[in-house]
Motif scaffolding. Sequence first.
Motif, PDB file in Angstrom:
ATOM      1  N   SER A 261     -39.824  34.950  49.125  1.00  0.00           N
ATOM      2  CA  SER A 261     -40.137  35.241  47.722  1.00  0.00           C
ATOM      3  C   SER A 261     -38.877  35.590  46.937  1.00  0.00           C
ATOM      4  N   VAL A 262     -37.946  36.306  47.554  1.00  0.00           N
ATOM      5  CA  VAL A 262     -36.686  36.633  46.887  1.00  0.00           C
ATOM      6  C   VAL A 262     -35.851  35.374  46.690  1.00  0.00           C
ATOM      7  N   ASP A 263     -35.801  34.527  47.694  1.00  0.00           N
ATOM      8  CA  ASP A 263     -35.074  33.259  47.598  1.00  0.00           C
ATOM      9  C   ASP A 263     -35.581  32.426  46.425  1.00  0.00           C
ATOM     10  N   GLN A 264     -36.884  32.267  46.334  1.00  0.00           N
ATOM     11  CA  GLN A 264     -37.478  31.483  45.245  1.00  0.00           C
ATOM     12  C   GLN A 264     -37.180  32.102  43.884  1.00  0.00           C
ATOM     13  N   ALA A 265     -37.349  33.424  43.786  1.00  0.00           N
ATOM     14  CA  ALA A 265     -37.206  34.093  42.497  1.00  0.00           C
ATOM     15  C   ALA A 265     -35.761  34.098  42.005  1.00  0.00           C
ATOM     16  N   VAL A 266     -34.807  34.373  42.895  1.00  0.00           N
ATOM     17  CA  VAL A 266     -33.400  34.410  42.476  1.00  0.00           C
ATOM     18  C   VAL A 266     -32.944  33.022  42.025  1.00  0.00           C
ATOM     19  N   ALA A 267     -33.341  32.003  42.765  1.00  0.00           N
ATOM     20  CA  ALA A 267     -32.976  30.640  42.370  1.00  0.00           C
ATOM     21  C   ALA A 267     -33.599  30.283  41.023  1.00  0.00           C
ATOM     22  N   ALA A 268     -34.860  30.656  40.824  1.00  0.00           N
ATOM     23  CA  ALA A 268     -35.525  30.381  39.547  1.00  0.00           C
ATOM     24  C   ALA A 268     -34.840  31.127  38.409  1.00  0.00           C
ATOM     25  N   LEU A 269     -34.441  32.363  38.651  1.00  0.00           N
ATOM     26  CA  LEU A 269     -33.753  33.156  37.633  1.00  0.00           C
ATOM     27  C   LEU A 269     -32.445  32.491  37.220  1.00  0.00           C
ATOM     28  N   ILE A 270     -31.665  32.072  38.183  1.00  0.00           N
ATOM     29  CA  ILE A 270     -30.375  31.442  37.871  1.00  0.00           C
ATOM     30  C   ILE A 270     -30.584  30.136  37.107  1.00  0.00           C
ATOM     31  N   ASN A 271     -31.539  29.328  37.540  1.00  0.00           N
ATOM     32  CA  ASN A 271     -31.825  28.075  36.837  1.00  0.00           C
ATOM     33  C   ASN A 271     -32.330  28.333  35.422  1.00  0.00           C
ATOM     34  N   ASP A 272     -33.205  29.322  35.282  1.00  0.00           N
ATOM     35  CA  ASP A 272     -33.774  29.653  33.978  1.00  0.00           C
ATOM     36  C   ASP A 272     -32.688  30.141  33.016  1.00  0.00           C
ATOM     37  N   LEU A 273     -31.833  31.034  33.489  1.00  0.00           N
ATOM     38  CA  LEU A 273     -30.729  31.511  32.646  1.00  0.00           C
ATOM     39  C   LEU A 273     -29.824  30.361  32.229  1.00  0.00           C
ATOM     40  N   GLU A 274     -29.551  29.453  33.158  1.00  0.00           N
ATOM     41  CA  GLU A 274     -28.684  28.315  32.848  1.00  0.00           C
ATOM     42  C   GLU A 274     -29.313  27.419  31.789  1.00  0.00           C
ATOM     43  N   GLU A 275     -30.602  27.140  31.930  1.00  0.00           N
ATOM     44  CA  GLU A 275     -31.284  26.266  30.970  1.00  0.00           C
ATOM     45  C   GLU A 275     -31.318  26.870  29.575  1.00  0.00           C
ATOM     46  N   ARG A 276     -31.319  28.185  29.484  1.00  0.00           N
ATOM     47  CA  ARG A 276     -31.353  28.869  28.191  1.00  0.00           C
ATOM     48  C   ARG A 276     -29.958  29.145  27.635  1.00  0.00           C
ATOM     49  N   GLY A 277     -28.923  28.717  28.364  1.00  0.00           N
ATOM     50  CA  GLY A 277     -27.564  28.968  27.912  1.00  0.00           C
ATOM     51  C   GLY A 277     -27.129  30.413  28.072  1.00  0.00           C
ATOM     52  N   LEU A 278     -27.781  31.138  28.988  1.00  0.00           N
ATOM     53  CA  LEU A 278     -27.512  32.563  29.172  1.00  0.00           C
ATOM     54  C   LEU A 278     -26.749  32.881  30.452  1.00  0.00           C
ATOM     55  N   LEU A 279     -26.570  31.900  31.327  1.00  0.00           N
ATOM     56  CA  LEU A 279     -25.978  32.208  32.626  1.00  0.00           C
ATOM     57  C   LEU A 279     -24.516  32.637  32.498  1.00  0.00           C
ATOM     58  N   ASP A 280     -23.768  31.989  31.634  1.00  0.00           N
ATOM     59  CA  ASP A 280     -22.353  32.325  31.503  1.00  0.00           C
ATOM     60  C   ASP A 280     -22.141  33.734  30.958  1.00  0.00           C
ATOM     61  N   SER A 281     -23.138  34.265  30.250  1.00  0.00           N
ATOM     62  CA  SER A 281     -23.004  35.603  29.668  1.00  0.00           C
ATOM     63  C   SER A 281     -23.829  36.656  30.403  1.00  0.00           C
ATOM     64  N   THR A 282     -24.493  36.262  31.484  1.00  0.00           N
ATOM     65  CA  THR A 282     -25.301  37.201  32.267  1.00  0.00           C
ATOM     66  C   THR A 282     -24.817  37.191  33.702  1.00  0.00           C
ATOM     67  N   LEU A 283     -24.399  38.338  34.200  1.00  0.00           N
ATOM     68  CA  LEU A 283     -23.935  38.461  35.574  1.00  0.00           C
ATOM     69  C   LEU A 283     -25.107  38.875  36.456  1.00  0.00           C
ATOM     70  N   VAL A 284     -25.471  38.010  37.388  1.00  0.00           N
ATOM     71  CA  VAL A 284     -26.555  38.284  38.336  1.00  0.00           C
ATOM     72  C   VAL A 284     -25.936  38.746  39.649  1.00  0.00           C
ATOM     73  N   ILE A 285     -26.392  39.876  40.144  1.00  0.00           N
ATOM     74  CA  ILE A 285     -25.866  40.443  41.379  1.00  0.00           C
ATOM     75  C   ILE A 285     -27.015  40.625  42.370  1.00  0.00           C
ATOM     76  N   LEU A 286     -26.848  40.114  43.568  1.00  0.00           N
ATOM     77  CA  LEU A 286     -27.791  40.365  44.655  1.00  0.00           C
ATOM     78  C   LEU A 286     -27.052  41.172  45.711  1.00  0.00           C
ATOM     79  N   SER A 287     -27.502  42.402  45.951  1.00  0.00           N
ATOM     80  CA  SER A 287     -26.781  43.264  46.886  1.00  0.00           C
ATOM     81  C   SER A 287     -27.750  44.115  47.700  1.00  0.00           C
TER      82      SER A 287
END
Length: 442
Positions: A321-347
């Motif tokens: 579930s974490v694998d699916q959600a993190v990948a979806a989050l990164i793709n979603d941010l990228e499609e909205r033009g937000l990935l370059d300005s949003t730092l996603v951290i998995l720790s």
Amino acid sequence: MKKSTSCPGNPLASPFSRREFLNVGLLGGLGLTLPEFLRIQAMGAQKHYETVEGKAKAVIQIFLPGGLAQHESFDPKPYAPPEYRGPFSSIKTSIPGIHFGEKLPHLAKIAHKITVINSMSHGEAAHERGTHNMFTGYRPSPAVEYPSMGSVISKEFGPKNNLPPYVCVPNVPNEYANSGYLSSAHGPFALGADPARGNFKVRDLNLPGGVDEARFNRRKSLLETVDHHFRTLENSDALESMDAFYQHAYKLISSEKAREAFNLEKEPDKLRDSYGRNQAGQRMILARRLVEAGVRFVSLTSGSWDHHDNLQKGIESNLPSVDQAVAALINDLEERGLLDSTLVILSTEFGRTPKINNTGGRDHWPRVFSTMMAGGGVKKGMVFGKSDALGGEPEEDKVSVEDFAKTIYHQLGINADKELMAPGERPIEIVDGGRVLKEILA
């Protein structure tokens, strides 16, 4: 009952003191009971310093409490003996020559969009101390309560678009996620409800039942009169703080944009499905809504990762579930033009022992573990650092907690060498030591 000490002619003269007024709940009757974040935010807020934003405008911190096993996630050892290799195989990623654990198929497909660090290391094998490290960038100290990264960011930048700068989904995950020696004004706003549950609503962001806009405004006027009365009665810092709390509360309640940031019902069903209709998925899609609306730091947790026993079952229950959600989050941010300005951290607080124990699990292991970063000016398609053949020690490019924290602050535009004031006028650096990991920055 004691007599009122109010001034003659005050229309609110009553036989109640301010304390008694609060105790009988009259202020609660005015319809506002916002979470503790708003209640204490005005209690001694510190002055903001001018800080210029960096490449990252916001951070989404995904923390996996308990200790994610590096072998079963980003650093599999397919050629190690079975007692080290573990119960799962490895799979190819979109980066040539790089493999992830088999339970990360979604992230493996988008590995070219992320950076993985396989050489994180510290010396704290206890959950509490390891968690403290990852939330504050400091080793625990009996003399100082260090602020979390979210609280430092809140202090340096303050709110944006009438939204709290630092939000925890759904609750404050641990004591180290708080404001430490900084004012509680910079503590997190906790939702108090899990977006994975049906009929999710953030507590107290809507007007109470039976209170329409006209009544809301009348109550605001009444509150102003009450506050004037109490200011006449006593010169109290706490009362001034309460005024500030209500001012902030009214802004939040009356702002349609602020309320809509928490409204998951605005998301299309198909998109919510792509994240996963579960704890990880719905928390992460809400995190995306919040940073899109203006929240600067969102911290969320998912699952339980302290797999001393039956590691296979634990990973199978938590990681997909974490694998699916993190990948979806990164793709979603990228499609909205937000990935370059949003730092996603998995720790996580530390890794797990390289060797499987007698109960089919792995024990605490802070010497080497994996973290992941994406967006916010971080390189894409990179694995930084390397563990040894058994996954037990850093072999190349060891990364400390201070390095990790300093890099996050750098991407936001915060100089981590800056000193903040702790009680007693004691200056303390945001991060003591470490270096910015320029090798992973775009």
